[in-house]
Design an enzyme around this catalytic site. Structure first.
Site, mmCIF file in Angstrom:
data_model
loop_
_atom_site.group_PDB
_atom_site.id
_atom_site.type_symbol
_atom_site.label_atom_id
_atom_site.label_comp_id
_atom_site.label_asym_id
_atom_site.label_seq_id
_atom_site.Cartn_x
_atom_site.Cartn_y
_atom_site.Cartn_z
ATOM 1 N N CYS A 9 0.842 -1.190 0.000
ATOM 2 C CA CYS A 9 0.000 0.000 0.000
ATOM 3 C C CYS A 9 0.879 1.243 0.000
ATOM 4 O O CYS A 9 2.108 1.157 0.098
ATOM 5 C CB CYS A 9 -0.905 0.016 1.227
ATOM 6 S SG CYS A 9 -2.005 -1.414 1.362
ATOM 7 N N GLY A 10 0.259 2.390 -0.112
ATOM 8 C CA GLY A 10 0.985 3.646 -0.074
ATOM 9 C C GLY A 10 0.486 4.527 1.046
ATOM 10 O O GLY A 10 -0.718 4.591 1.306
#
Length: 221
Positions: free
Chosen positions: A2-3
């Site tokens: 994820c970011g």
């Protein structure tokens, strides 16, 4: 993968949008944001989210913490989008908690669906020492309602960087995102492993303290 991205103090929403678009490379299954007062999330990739919720983003004040999800554990639903809140803790996570099911059973919390949730559940229940129970890799950014003047960051076998400007701080899961948004001339700093970072959202003072005893993660397993 994820970011996580965002900024603290004197926010430039255009810079936040650049970081959000760059973090789509790390996840497009949902997008979410939080600050000291609210959170917003939806099952949209960031570029669509930023159109539908642009006016909402402009109302974040002292800081804004964003997340782009790549779903691993848990369905692609708004309920499983980040941020997650438990009691005084609200936060976002990049990584994997491989003993999620064991911890769910240990603490008798069958309602949890996403491995990331266990982090913030335990932080609310037991504090920073609870991270020693996690087997996995992670970068987390969270708030604690008992210390609303601070943002907390920890990374363990994961990526996370920040850039400190004259009157603001911006961060991202990928240092190259910061280089794109702010140019390489800025001092981009990779945060250190297994430290608790405390950032004062008014003064931008950064303090860090060692977290002992985190479980080493075997990426080959």
């Amino acid at each position: 993968m994820c970011g996580i991205f965002g900024g603290i103090n004197n926010l430039n929403i255009d810079k936040i949008k650049i970081l959000g678009i760059l973090n789509e490379s790390r996840g497009t299954d949902s997008t979410g944001f939080f600050d000291n007062y609210k959170s917003t999330k939806a099952v949209l990739k960031f570029s669509d989210f930023s159109v539908d919720y642009y006016n909402d983003l402009k109302h974040y004040k002292d800081y804004i913490i964003g997340h782009t999800r790549f779903a691993t554990t848990g369905q692609k639903t708004e309920r499983n989008a980040h941020p997650f809140s438990f009691g005084n803790i609200t936060g976002v996570h990049n990584g994997v908690i491989s003993n999620f099911k064991d911890l769910k059973n240990k603490y008798n919390i069958p309602k949890l669906q996403c491995d990331s949730e266990i982090i913030f559940y335990l932080l609310n229940l037991k504090g920073i020492e609870s991270l020693k129970e996690l087997n996995g890799y992670f970068a987390i950014v969270y708030r604690d309602n008992r210390q609303k003047n601070k943002i907390f960051i920890v990374k363990h076998n994961a990526e996370f960087s920040y850039v400190k400007l004259d009157n603001s701080i911006y961060f991202s899961s990928d240092s190259q995102h910061l280089e794109t948004a702010f140019t390489k001339s800025n001092n981009i700093i990779e945060i250190e492993e297994n430290l608790l970072y405390e950032i004062d959202i008014s003064t931008l003072e950064i303090k860090s303290s060692k977290i002992e005893g985190l479980i080493s993660y075997d990426f080959s397993s």
